[in-house]
Design a protein around this motif. Structure first.
Motif, PDB file in Angstrom:
ATOM      1  N   LEU A  16      18.245 -51.799  21.368  1.00  0.00           N
ATOM      2  CA  LEU A  16      18.532 -52.705  22.494  1.00  0.00           C
ATOM      3  C   LEU A  16      19.481 -52.104  23.536  1.00  0.00           C
ATOM      4  N   PHE A  17      20.650 -51.628  23.074  1.00  0.00           N
ATOM      5  CA  PHE A  17      21.643 -51.204  24.056  1.00  0.00           C
ATOM      6  C   PHE A  17      21.239 -49.889  24.740  1.00  0.00           C
ATOM      7  N   SER A  18      20.408 -49.110  24.073  1.00  0.00           N
ATOM      8  CA  SER A  18      19.900 -47.888  24.718  1.00  0.00           C
ATOM      9  C   SER A  18      18.914 -48.264  25.816  1.00  0.00           C
ATOM     10  N   GLY A  40      27.718 -55.969  29.897  1.00  0.00           N
ATOM     11  CA  GLY A  40      26.615 -55.803  28.947  1.00  0.00           C
ATOM     12  C   GLY A  40      27.108 -55.502  27.556  1.00  0.00           C
ATOM     13  N   ILE A  41      27.032 -54.234  27.151  1.00  0.00           N
ATOM     14  CA  ILE A  41      27.452 -53.893  25.788  1.00  0.00           C
ATOM     15  C   ILE A  41      28.940 -54.243  25.617  1.00  0.00           C
ATOM     16  N   GLY A  42      29.281 -54.684  24.422  1.00  0.00           N
ATOM     17  CA  GLY A  42      30.662 -55.081  24.158  1.00  0.00           C
ATOM     18  C   GLY A  42      31.559 -53.884  23.954  1.00  0.00           C
ATOM     19  N   ASP A  43      31.750 -53.116  25.005  1.00  0.00           N
ATOM     20  CA  ASP A  43      32.637 -51.953  24.870  1.00  0.00           C
ATOM     21  C   ASP A  43      33.951 -52.249  25.569  1.00  0.00           C
ATOM     22  N   ALA A 108      31.681 -50.489  11.695  1.00  0.00           N
ATOM     23  CA  ALA A 108      30.932 -51.566  11.040  1.00  0.00           C
ATOM     24  C   ALA A 108      29.437 -51.432  11.324  1.00  0.00           C
ATOM     25  N   LYS A 109      29.094 -50.710  12.401  1.00  0.00           N
ATOM     26  CA  LYS A 109      27.668 -50.500  12.670  1.00  0.00           C
ATOM     27  C   LYS A 109      27.081 -49.641  11.557  1.00  0.00           C
ATOM     28  N   SER A 110      27.757 -48.532  11.225  1.00  0.00           N
ATOM     29  CA  SER A 110      27.217 -47.699  10.146  1.00  0.00           C
ATOM     30  C   SER A 110      27.279 -48.422   8.805  1.00  0.00           C
ATOM     31  N   ALA A 131      20.559 -62.073  16.401  1.00  0.00           N
ATOM     32  CA  ALA A 131      21.530 -61.324  15.604  1.00  0.00           C
ATOM     33  C   ALA A 131      21.766 -59.947  16.214  1.00  0.00           C
ATOM     34  N   TYR A 132      22.874 -59.366  15.834  1.00  0.00           N
ATOM     35  CA  TYR A 132      23.167 -57.960  16.151  1.00  0.00           C
ATOM     36  C   TYR A 132      21.968 -57.143  15.640  1.00  0.00           C
ATOM     37  N   PRO A 133      21.307 -56.373  16.506  1.00  0.00           N
ATOM     38  CA  PRO A 133      20.004 -55.789  16.149  1.00  0.00           C
ATOM     39  C   PRO A 133      20.010 -54.849  14.933  1.00  0.00           C
ATOM     40  N   ASN A 175      30.186 -65.179  15.904  1.00  0.00           N
ATOM     41  CA  ASN A 175      28.861 -64.590  16.014  1.00  0.00           C
ATOM     42  C   ASN A 175      28.671 -63.698  17.231  1.00  0.00           C
ATOM     43  N   ASN A 176      28.082 -62.575  16.966  1.00  0.00           N
ATOM     44  CA  ASN A 176      27.503 -61.744  18.008  1.00  0.00           C
ATOM     45  C   ASN A 176      25.997 -61.948  17.882  1.00  0.00           C
ATOM     46  N   PRO A 177      25.304 -62.459  18.874  1.00  0.00           N
ATOM     47  CA  PRO A 177      25.658 -62.552  20.288  1.00  0.00           C
ATOM     48  C   PRO A 177      26.104 -63.932  20.784  1.00  0.00           C
ATOM     49  N   ALA A 206      33.470 -58.684  12.369  1.00  0.00           N
ATOM     50  CA  ALA A 206      34.006 -57.732  13.351  1.00  0.00           C
ATOM     51  C   ALA A 206      34.803 -58.415  14.467  1.00  0.00           C
ATOM     52  N   TYR A 207      34.524 -59.713  14.698  1.00  0.00           N
ATOM     53  CA  TYR A 207      35.180 -60.403  15.823  1.00  0.00           C
ATOM     54  C   TYR A 207      36.243 -61.396  15.362  1.00  0.00           C
ATOM     55  N   GLU A 208      36.660 -61.253  14.136  1.00  0.00           N
ATOM     56  CA  GLU A 208      37.644 -62.156  13.521  1.00  0.00           C
ATOM     57  C   GLU A 208      38.909 -62.317  14.365  1.00  0.00           C
ATOM     58  N   SER A 237      37.239 -51.710  16.134  1.00  0.00           N
ATOM     59  CA  SER A 237      36.644 -51.434  17.453  1.00  0.00           C
ATOM     60  C   SER A 237      37.071 -52.437  18.501  1.00  0.00           C
ATOM     61  N   LYS A 238      36.783 -53.707  18.235  1.00  0.00           N
ATOM     62  CA  LYS A 238      37.063 -54.734  19.233  1.00  0.00           C
ATOM     63  C   LYS A 238      38.487 -55.254  19.070  1.00  0.00           C
ATOM     64  N   THR A 239      38.966 -55.278  17.827  1.00  0.00           N
ATOM     65  CA  THR A 239      40.312 -55.779  17.546  1.00  0.00           C
ATOM     66  C   THR A 239      41.360 -54.923  18.244  1.00  0.00           C
ATOM     67  N   PRO A 335      34.464 -62.943  21.994  1.00  0.00           N
ATOM     68  CA  PRO A 335      34.455 -62.375  23.355  1.00  0.00           C
ATOM     69  C   PRO A 335      33.064 -62.373  23.992  1.00  0.00           C
ATOM     70  N   TYR A 336      32.143 -63.173  23.475  1.00  0.00           N
ATOM     71  CA  TYR A 336      30.793 -63.227  24.031  1.00  0.00           C
ATOM     72  C   TYR A 336      30.477 -64.627  24.535  1.00  0.00           C
ATOM     73  N   LEU A 337      29.703 -64.669  25.641  1.00  0.00           N
ATOM     74  CA  LEU A 337      29.252 -65.937  26.204  1.00  0.00           C
ATOM     75  C   LEU A 337      27.741 -65.930  26.191  1.00  0.00           C
ATOM     76  N   PHE A 376      21.075 -65.337  27.657  1.00  0.00           N
ATOM     77  CA  PHE A 376      21.622 -64.108  28.210  1.00  0.00           C
ATOM     78  C   PHE A 376      23.055 -63.982  27.719  1.00  0.00           C
ATOM     79  N   ARG A 377      23.469 -62.764  27.335  1.00  0.00           N
ATOM     80  CA  ARG A 377      24.832 -62.600  26.819  1.00  0.00           C
ATOM     81  C   ARG A 377      25.710 -61.862  27.824  1.00  0.00           C
ATOM     82  N   PHE A 378      26.869 -62.432  28.099  1.00  0.00           N
ATOM     83  CA  PHE A 378      27.888 -61.723  28.876  1.00  0.00           C
ATOM     84  C   PHE A 378      29.037 -61.367  27.941  1.00  0.00           C
TER      85      PHE A 378
HETATM   86  C1  MLT Z   1      27.581 -55.315  21.200  1.00  0.00           C
HETATM   87  O1  MLT Z   1      27.650 -55.267  22.419  1.00  0.00           O
HETATM   88  O2  MLT Z   1      26.881 -56.133  20.586  1.00  0.00           O
HETATM   89  C2  MLT Z   1      28.377 -54.346  20.424  1.00  0.00           C
HETATM   90  O3  MLT Z   1      29.358 -53.788  21.194  1.00  0.00           O
HETATM   91  C3  MLT Z   1      27.535 -53.265  19.943  1.00  0.00           C
HETATM   92  C4  MLT Z   1      28.162 -52.622  18.776  1.00  0.00           C
HETATM   93  O4  MLT Z   1      29.227 -53.052  18.300  1.00  0.00           O
HETATM   94  O5  MLT Z   1      27.549 -51.692  18.283  1.00  0.00           O
END
Ligand code: MLT
Length: 398
Positions: A16-18, A40-43, A108-110, A131-133, A175-177, A206-208, A237-239, A335-337, A376-378
């Motif tokens: 997806l993100f690619s 877009g991507i949660g970076d 957590a992705k790996s 769900a997170y793909p 939840n992501n997304p 991951a978003y605790e 990562s996000k924390t 952190p997602y809408l 749509f996710r922001f």
């Molecule tokens: C996301 O945008 O869902 C995440 O940042 C992607 C990820 O954590 O791999």
């Protein structure tokens, strides 16, 4: 002649993100003068906490002397980090864990992607939809049968139980997304389900750190019985802004077992240790020192300020889109809408429209699964000035 893993035919060509990144690259190549804003991507976009940087610098200097340099790290993490994790992330919530139940990793992705390596191919897998793909893609790569559990406004994004008993269940809360949560009592129904059906819950937390409301569990182990049925995944990562530094951990309680074809109950903790020892050589010492600094008083105060900054972005996006008449979910404990697209636009149509007409990038809901179509996710991880500019541009469009 070499053969491919045929199961790859069951997943799309692009992650997806690619795919999102590819479309944005194309747009930028065709419109070099335009400034595109990414929600877009949660970076993460904020600088790393000074306490973390200091710890990394100090650890790097240690590497310059034979007396203090480090080679291969312990596969499951250095004691100093594992102890800090247990003391700060779990003890205050009444959760008791032992050091050999924590597995420090590079993400957590790996971890969520690799955990399937220790589980049989014939497990029935239930995954919330959207769900997170990574959950769906990695199970399809392994050839497992997946049942999707639709989450939408009508069920308040609380997944229904699978139509037949699932062996493995993926839950991600906050939840992501969708940015939504499960209350302690809702989560307990899943723990009870897993105990009854002897299923394994893979709980992605991951978003605790973004939880702001009191009745939202931070760890599945706050629910009685969860140690017998759940693996939990956490991430720096996000924390703490570690998307580029890479550090996370998995909790695999020693009570957890799965059945072998011989009928023997096998410890999942022992299997995961075996897996990591074979396929992973540990997270870099300097990164683990940085992660441990997250738990120092300064580190805690600094990462909290950054999380508050992102959650203020979330409020800005939410209020602005709601004022424009859109229905917005999430953004309070995550952190997602998760936004209903206007009219009957599909997720990708809305993506194209935002990119072409407002130069704003989000993530199409359908990329997270069938039930994400029309959403749509922001992300709230943007810079403040860009977030403000993005909502201004969107207003002009809606
Ligand atoms: C996301 O945008 O869902 C995440 O940042 C992607 C990820 O954590 O791999």
């Amino acid at each position: 002649m070499v053969k491919i893993n045929e199961h790859y035919a069951n997943i799309g060509n692009n992650y997806l993100f690619s795919e999102v990144a590819r479309r944005v690259r194309e747009y930028k190549a065709a419109h070099p003068a335009e400034r595109v804003i990414s929600l877009g991507i949660g970076d993460v976009t904020r600088e790393i906490a000074p306490a973390v940087i200091e710890a990394i610098e100090k650890a790097t200097r240690e590497m310059s002397s034979p007396a203090t340099m480090r080679g291969y790290p312990p596969e499951a993490g250095y004691d100093f980090l594992v102890e800090a994790i247990i003391e700060h992330d779990f003890h205050p919530r009444g959760v008791r864990l032992e050091a050999d139940e924590i597995f420090v990793s590079d993400g957590a992705k790996s971890d969520t992607g690799n955990i399937g390596d220790i589980l049989g191919q014939d497990n029935l897998v239930a995954i919330t939809d959207p769900a997170y793909p990574v959950y769906v893609d990695t199970n399809k790569m392994a050839g497992r049968q997946v049942e999707l559990l639709p989450c939408h406004p009508a069920n308040s994004f609380a997944p229904p139980f699978p139509s037949c008993p699932a062996d493995v269940i993926y839950l991600c809360y906050p939840n992501n997304p969708t940015g939504t949560t499960l209350s302690a009592s809702q989560l307990k129904t899943w723990v009870d389900y897993a105990i009854e059906h002897r299923s394994l819950i893979l709980f992605d937390a991951a978003y605790e750190a973004f939880i702001s409301e009191p009745d939202v569990p931070h760890s599945i182990y706050e629910v009685e019985g969860a140690r017998r049925v759940a693996i939990e995944f956490r991430s720096f990562s996000k924390t703490a802004g570690f998307t580029g530094l890479r550090c996370a951990y998995a909790v695999v309680p020693k009570e957890l077992t799965a059945i072998a074809s011989t009928g023997e109950e096998i410890s999942l903790n022992a299997l995961w240790r075996r897996h990591q020892a074979t396929k992973f050589n540990g997270t870099a010492y300097i990164i683990q020192r940085g992660a441990a600094a997250v738990y120092s008083p300064d580190g805690q105060q600094q990462i909290r300020a950054v999380i508050d900054y992102y959650m203020q972005n979330a409020r800005i996006i939410k209020e602005s889109l709601e004022r424009a008449g859109l229905t917005v979910h999430g953004g309070i404990n995550a952190p997602y809408l998760w936004v209903k697209t206007p009219g009957s636009l599909t997720s990708w149509e809305f993506f194209d429209r935002l990119l072409n007409e407002a130069r704003v990038v989000g993530t199409p809901g359908s990329g997270f699964g069938k039930s994400g179509e029309g959403f749509f996710r922001f992300t709230a991880f943007g810079k403040r000035e860009e977030t403000l500019e993005a909502v201004e541009r969107l207003k002009g469009l809606l």
